[in-house]
Design an enzyme around this catalytic site. Structure first.
Site, PDB file in Angstrom:
ATOM      1  N   GLU A   1      -4.562  -0.870  -7.923  1.00 40.60           N
ATOM      2  CA  GLU A   1      -3.739   0.003  -8.296  1.00 40.60           C
ATOM      3  C   GLU A   1      -2.516  -1.101  -9.135  1.00 40.60           C
ATOM      4  O   GLU A   1      -1.802  -1.468  -8.320  1.00 40.60           O
ATOM      5  CB  GLU A   1      -2.964   0.981  -7.250  1.00 40.60           C
ATOM      6  CG  GLU A   1      -4.446   1.546  -6.840  1.00 40.60           C
ATOM      7  CD  GLU A   1      -4.063   2.636  -5.673  1.00 40.60           C
ATOM      8  OE1 GLU A   1      -4.114   3.732  -5.443  1.00 40.60           O
ATOM      9  OE2 GLU A   1      -2.734   2.144  -4.629  1.00 40.60           O
TER      10      GLU A   1
ATOM     11  N   ASN B   1      -4.753   5.684  -1.503  1.00 38.96           N
ATOM     12  CA  ASN B   1      -4.168   6.200   0.352  1.00 38.96           C
ATOM     13  C   ASN B   1      -4.065   7.760  -0.423  1.00 38.96           C
ATOM     14  O   ASN B   1      -4.054   8.056   1.292  1.00 38.96           O
ATOM     15  CB  ASN B   1      -3.642   5.114   0.015  1.00 38.96           C
ATOM     16  CG  ASN B   1      -3.974   4.123   0.623  1.00 38.96           C
ATOM     17  OD1 ASN B   1      -5.127   4.039   1.068  1.00 38.96           O
ATOM     18  ND2 ASN B   1      -3.278   3.123   0.759  1.00 38.96           N
TER      19      ASN B   1
ATOM     20  N   SER C   1       0.499  -1.181  -0.008  1.00 41.18           N
ATOM     21  CA  SER C   1       0.274  -0.215  -0.146  1.00 41.18           C
ATOM     22  C   SER C   1       1.062   1.565  -0.724  1.00 41.18           C
ATOM     23  O   SER C   1       0.650   2.563  -0.169  1.00 41.18           O
ATOM     24  CB  SER C   1      -0.677   0.266   1.524  1.00 41.18           C
ATOM     25  OG  SER C   1      -0.067  -0.123   2.328  1.00 41.18           O
TER      26      SER C   1
ATOM     27  N   HIS D   1      -2.130  -3.533  -6.153  1.00 39.51           N
ATOM     28  CA  HIS D   1      -2.775  -3.016  -4.832  1.00 39.51           C
ATOM     29  C   HIS D   1      -3.910  -3.442  -5.092  1.00 39.51           C
ATOM     30  O   HIS D   1      -3.982  -2.761  -5.531  1.00 39.51           O
ATOM     31  CB  HIS D   1      -2.155  -1.630  -4.586  1.00 39.51           C
ATOM     32  CG  HIS D   1      -2.881  -1.010  -2.705  1.00 39.51           C
ATOM     33  ND1 HIS D   1      -3.183  -0.246  -2.863  1.00 39.51           N
ATOM     34  CD2 HIS D   1      -2.878  -1.871  -1.576  1.00 39.51           C
ATOM     35  CE1 HIS D   1      -3.753   0.380  -2.224  1.00 39.51           C
ATOM     36  NE2 HIS D   1      -2.932  -0.982  -1.485  1.00 39.51           N
TER      37      HIS D   1
END
Length: 666
Positions: free
Chosen positions: A160, A198, A127, A148
């Site tokens: 991702e 994120n 992440s 991800h």
């Protein structure tokens, strides 16, 4: 690169969910961990997820219980558990899902580098950690990318695909196609701390955290304000409890170390994590316990200012990702839709789309006010300033981060809207939600084209999408299945005649491909004289996966653009290619940033419209003379034969039923 067998390194809940997504797509997968109990936990999780999915289908009467039981056995039969690398000798794609510590990940990558074939792609479900650094532990850093998933992986559609400094284009494309093969929505981004989703989430949550602690605000009131303003599916504190306070804290700390104090870490969160109060994963106690907050604060927030801070920081970070070359506008919005639950159907808009709807001039004014009050972390990004300076204020002006139709007055067709702007005609595809090429779209596009051509007032037409996240996903398969032989032949003939006329008439045609252009959508773009692609554009001819062949010129025009070898490969394999490769192959003329696509297409339209009409017509007519008409006749016969086959019926049925086809060769 094709995937016949995959592997997941790291068991437990996340490994089990990832393995289940692969197995449910009928791809064999081995789950490996150092301890059998973690392997067993992964298998148990995969079984539980599959049982839940099948139970819902039984409840909806889409499957019988007997069929569900058989399918459960099939899916679980695709998963093998292991505590060694013995099963990795024929693996094509590996997903590492071990704890987020660089030394652990590098050790694992050294092991899988030695245990897998040289062609295998090695990916990390990290992440936040550096893909480049992880890849340095292998002899194949060009075949290493991030992959991800978002928790829970069985539900969240986003993956991702993170490209490191050494990752090859071929590897990124293969990872993108594998994500699609396991029914996930991939976006491709560069390597920065937090990647895309994120980074944006932590920027917005950090502002809320800072306000809460500095002003002693009520957590419940904050969550209600954010959710009530439709900025997110739920408030940030409730969301953190669901995700796990330790997980969120780890990402927040990493981004704070990477970017500084513009990414705030909530001290109350730090304390709760140190006490082991991690939210749902520890029995429910986190920011809240039994509905009451666990950190100080009871003051009522200024809801309007909180909303402004939240949305401003989301857009600022999104713009910075674009300006840094990390990701495209469309992929950022798509990532926030698929990874953060921002569903436009529920009024939850991702950053760029939301800014366009609000009005970029208004958004800029709000940011400038926040910058004056709170400092440089609210400094408006250059991209936003440029768009406002150009008068591109969003939805109301017809252009912002995305273009929007401003249809001409008078009669309009249902699925294609005609607009004349700056002396250029724009045919807006408006067959929501995916701009599929249906019989109605062909008829409407023909009507619009004839109106433009017969009017004699414009010399160029741009074909653009009115949907920000798709150009055209291809032919409307369901509509095709309702046609009889005569009506089907009539549709094919009309579409071919229309597309051929695009290449013959004195009106120049420009395809402005903003996003997905698959099948009929790719063929529509190829029928244009010029193709301008956004960075987020994706092309493909996936008809073979349905047991049919391209039906709108794909076997002919593709070869003329990219060469016979690559065209044959694309039509036989059916996988997608990304914009960078499309440019290298000659499928498109230019690739531009997403937010510059429409303006660039208009610029081309103005240039070509100013050329001598007779010369334009003759150049188009005589260029690349060959047997395209004979080729299209052969294609029409081939399409009819393929479409009437049992394989086509099975492929279409499987597509509509969202399952894998089983070919008979008939």
């Amino acid at each position: 690169m094709f995937v016949s067998k995959a592997a997941v390194v790291g068991g437990g809940t996340m490994g089990g969910e990832i393995a289940q997504a692969i197995a449910a797509s009928d791809i064999p997968v081995v789950v490996k961990d150092i301890d059998q109990k973690f392997v067993d936990a992964a298998l148990e999780k995969a079984r539980g997820v599959t049982e839940g999915q099948l139970a819902r289908l039984v409840k909806k009467e889409k499957l019988t219980q007997e069929q569900a039981d058989a399918r459960l056995a099939e899916v679980m039969g695709n998963i093998t558990g292991a505590t060694t690398y013995e099963e990795f000798g024929d693996v094509d794609f590996v997903i590492e899902a071990v704890p987020e510590k660089m030394e652990i990940k590098q050790a694992v990558f050294r092991e899988i580098d030695a245990a897998t074939p040289g062609h295998a792609i090695l990916t990390s479900n990290t992440s936040s950690l550096s893909i480049t650094e992880i890849g340095e532990a292998t002899l194949r850093p060009d075949k290493v990318v991030g992959f991800h998933f978002f928790y829970p992986a069985s539900i969240m559609p986003l993956v991702e695909v993170i490209v490191g400094e050494d990752s090859s284009q071929e590897t990124a494309t293969a990872a993108y196609n594998f994500a699609q093969a396991i029914k996930k929505q991939p976006i491709v981004c560069g390597e920065v701390p937090g990647f895309v989703v994120n980074r944006i989430l932590m920027a917005t949550m950090g502002e809320i955290w800072r306000a809460q602690e500095e002003q002693g605000l009520s957590l419940k009131a904050i969550d209600e304000a954010i959710a009530g303003a439709q900025l997110a599916p739920m408030g940030p504190f409730f969301l953190t409890d669901l995700l796990g306070l330790d997980t969120v804290f780890h990402v927040a700390e990493h981004l704070n170390e990477s970017y500084g104090e513009s990414f705030y870490v909530h001290e109350g969160l730090r304390g709760l994590v140190s006490e082991g109060k991690l939210g749902a994963k520890t029995g429910g106690e986190g920011f809240f316990k039994d509905g009451e907050q666990n950190v100080p604060g009871d003051a009522e927030p200024n809801a309007e200012e909180l909303v402004a801070m939240f949305s401003s920081r989301a857009l600022i970070e999104a713009c910075l990702l674009v300006e840094e070359g990390v990701c495209s506008v469309r992929d950022i919005d798509l990532g926030m839709m698929a990874g953060a639950g921002l569903d436009p159907r529920k009024g939850l808009l991702p950053p760029f789309w939301k800014a366009d709807v609000t009005g970029l001039d208004q958004v800029l004014e709000t940011m400038e006010g926040l910058e004056e009050k709170y400092g440089e972390r609210f400094s408006p990004p250059i991209t936003l300033k440029r768009l406002v300076a150009q008068g591109r204020h969003g939805l109301t002006t017809g252009q912002g981060f995305y273009p929007y139709p401003q249809a001409d007055e008078g009669e309009q067709t249902e699925t294609v809207k005609l607009e004349t702007r700056d002396g250029v005609a724009i045919a807006w595809l408006a067959n929501l939600p995916m701009n599929s090429i249906s019989p109605q779209v062909v008829e409407d596009l023909e009507t619009v084209w004839n109106r433009i051509k017969d009017g004699g007032e414009v010399g160029a037409m741009v074909i653009a999408s009115s949907v920000p996240v798709v150009f055209s996903a291809g032919a409307d398969i369901k509509a095709f299945t309702t046609l009889d032989e005569a009506s089907g032949a009539d549709l094919i003939n009309r579409a071919h005649a229309l597309f051929r006329d695009f290449g013959k008439a004195r009106v120049a045609t420009i395809g402005a491909v903003n996003s997905i252009a698959f099948g009929g959508g790719c063929e529509l773009a190829m029928a244009c004289d010029v193709r301008i692609a956004a960075e987020a554009a994706v092309f493909g001819q996936p008809e073979v996966k349905l047991g049919i062949i391209p039906g709108f010129g794909g076997t002919q025009r593709l070869a003329r653009l990219v060469g016979p070898n690559k065209a044959l490969e694309m039509n036989l394999v059916g996988d997608a290619i990304l914009s960078e490769e499309a440019l290298e192959l000659g499928l498109v003329n230019r690739v531009v940033p997403d937010h510059e696509l429409f303006e660039t297409a208009l610029m081309w339209g103005r240039k070509l419209a100013a050329q001598a009409p007779v010369a334009v017509e003759q150049i188009k007519t005589v260029s690349h003379q060959g047997d395209i008409d004979a080729g299209i006749e052969a294609e029409k016969q081939g399409f009819a034969a393929a479409f009437a086959s049992e394989d086509a019926k099975e492929g279409i049925s499987a597509f509509l039923g969202k399952r894998s086809p089983k070919w008979s060769g008939r």
